[in-house]
Motif scaffolding. Structure first.
Motif, PDB file in Angstrom:
ATOM      1  N   MET A  69      17.234  22.213  86.635  1.00  0.00           N
ATOM      2  CA  MET A  69      17.164  21.077  87.535  1.00  0.00           C
ATOM      3  C   MET A  69      16.072  21.306  88.583  1.00  0.00           C
ATOM      4  O   MET A  69      15.734  22.444  88.915  1.00  0.00           O
TER       5      MET A  69
ATOM      6  N   ASP B 241      17.723  27.151  87.664  1.00  0.00           N
ATOM      7  CA  ASP B 241      18.466  27.265  86.416  1.00  0.00           C
ATOM      8  C   ASP B 241      19.953  27.079  86.747  1.00  0.00           C
ATOM      9  O   ASP B 241      20.573  27.952  87.349  1.00  0.00           O
ATOM     10  N   GLN B 242      20.488  25.940  86.345  1.00  0.00           N
ATOM     11  CA  GLN B 242      21.850  25.569  86.750  1.00  0.00           C
ATOM     12  C   GLN B 242      22.901  26.591  86.289  1.00  0.00           C
ATOM     13  O   GLN B 242      23.922  26.779  86.939  1.00  0.00           O
ATOM     14  N   SER B 243      22.610  27.290  85.171  1.00  0.00           N
ATOM     15  CA  SER B 243      23.604  28.247  84.655  1.00  0.00           C
ATOM     16  C   SER B 243      23.759  29.453  85.585  1.00  0.00           C
ATOM     17  O   SER B 243      24.730  30.201  85.489  1.00  0.00           O
TER      18      SER B 243
ATOM     19  N   ILE C 156      24.001  29.204  88.892  1.00  0.00           N
ATOM     20  CA  ILE C 156      24.685  28.831  90.137  1.00  0.00           C
ATOM     21  C   ILE C 156      26.184  29.095  89.987  1.00  0.00           C
ATOM     22  O   ILE C 156      26.798  28.711  88.989  1.00  0.00           O
TER      23      ILE C 156
ATOM     24  N   VAL D 194      24.110  25.011  95.349  1.00  0.00           N
ATOM     25  CA  VAL D 194      22.684  25.001  94.975  1.00  0.00           C
ATOM     26  C   VAL D 194      21.841  25.461  96.167  1.00  0.00           C
ATOM     27  O   VAL D 194      20.936  26.280  96.024  1.00  0.00           O
TER      28      VAL D 194
ATOM     29  N   ILE E 234      27.387  18.596  91.704  1.00  0.00           N
ATOM     30  CA  ILE E 234      26.049  18.544  91.112  1.00  0.00           C
ATOM     31  C   ILE E 234      26.048  17.578  89.930  1.00  0.00           C
ATOM     32  O   ILE E 234      25.092  16.836  89.709  1.00  0.00           O
ATOM     33  N   SER E 235      27.159  17.550  89.186  1.00  0.00           N
ATOM     34  CA  SER E 235      27.215  16.701  87.979  1.00  0.00           C
ATOM     35  C   SER E 235      27.142  15.207  88.323  1.00  0.00           C
ATOM     36  O   SER E 235      26.861  14.386  87.460  1.00  0.00           O
TER      37      SER E 235
ATOM     38  N   ASP F 280      19.163  15.110  87.560  1.00  0.00           N
ATOM     39  CA  ASP F 280      18.562  16.450  87.445  1.00  0.00           C
ATOM     40  C   ASP F 280      17.444  16.651  88.442  1.00  0.00           C
ATOM     41  O   ASP F 280      16.978  17.756  88.665  1.00  0.00           O
TER      42      ASP F 280
END
Ligand code: FES
Length: 239
Positions: free
Chosen positions: A1, A24-26, A28, A36, A78-79, A83
């Motif tokens: 994102m 890289d969202q993975s 967080i 974030v 975040i969802s 993005d």
């Protein structure tokens, strides 16, 4: 994102700028926007300044403007965002640094409505209130003073020193409608002003952005109704 953040350090920058971080969202650890920001601060740039305290939507310190709308970072998933996220400080307020704004004027307006109970009597034990009188205060007392509403209000941007603003007026309504308070007439008199109360144009941004689901616009309408009632009674008693 991709997160673009308003940056401004008055000690080092001639003017504000935007900085973009590819995250890289993975990596967080949480699911909220505040996670974030914490990640960017620890992994990309530890000079990034923002406020936070409770992390749970209670203290009201992390109000931000996200993709054009004010919200609390700690309760924003975040969802629920795209993005591509742009984060700015809350609008209409002087920026101290990065995402931190000066809320002095906002607090002054809040203070000006005397947001505390004023009673002429001192009961032996407690002020008695019937359940239906207590019900009047629902939706008025839950404000956490995050300033999301007032800083989303164009009427407040234009006259922050004269217009009380949605947060202050919500607090005013909370005491005007409190059966235990004895200063209703004084409170209404104080607000009977082209700017203090009547600068509200029912734009409704306040109600749209309130992270607690409150309705400052409805509270302002209730003050207006109380004002009309007070004035017509006063006119009647003057003959
Ligand atoms: Fe306290 Fe968000 S950190 S309300």
């Amino acid at each position: 994102m991709q997160i673009t953040i308003y940056r401004y350090n008055p000690d080092a920058d001639m003017r504000p700028r935007y900085e973009t971080y590819n995250v890289d969202q993975s990596k967080i650890s949480g699911v909220m926007l505040l996670d974030v920001l914490e990640y960017i601060k620890s992994e990309h740039d530890d000079s990034l300044a923002f406020r936070r305290s409770c992390g749970g939507g209670v203290c009201g310190s992390d109000g931000l403007n996200v993709n054009g709308k004010n919200m609390l970072a700690c309760v924003t998933q975040i969802s629920d965002l795209s993005d591509d996220i742009t984060i700015r400080p809350m609008p209409g307020m002087p920026v101290i640094r990065d995402l931190i704004v000066n809320l002095e004027q906002f607090y002054k307006q809040f203070e000006s409505v005397k947001p505390y109970l004023q009673s002429d009597s001192t009961p032996e034990r407690e002020h008695i209130q019937m359940p239906e009188q207590r019900d009047q205060l629902d939706g008025l007392y839950e404000c956490i003073m995050c300033a999301c509403c007032s800083t989303a209000c164009p009427s407040y941007w234009w006259n922050p020193d004269k217009f009380v603003g949605p947060a202050g007026l919500l607090a005013a309504a909370r005491f005007i409608l409190d059966s235990r308070d004895d200063k209703k007439a004084e409170r209404l008199k104080d607000l009977d002003d082209l700017y203090r109360l009547y600068r509200c144009r029912s734009i409704m941004n306040c109600t749209t952005v309130c992270p607690k689901g409150l309705n400052p616009n409805a509270a302002i309408q209730r003050i207006r109704e109380e004002m009309m009632d007070y004035k017509s009674k006063k006119k009647g008693s003057n003959g």
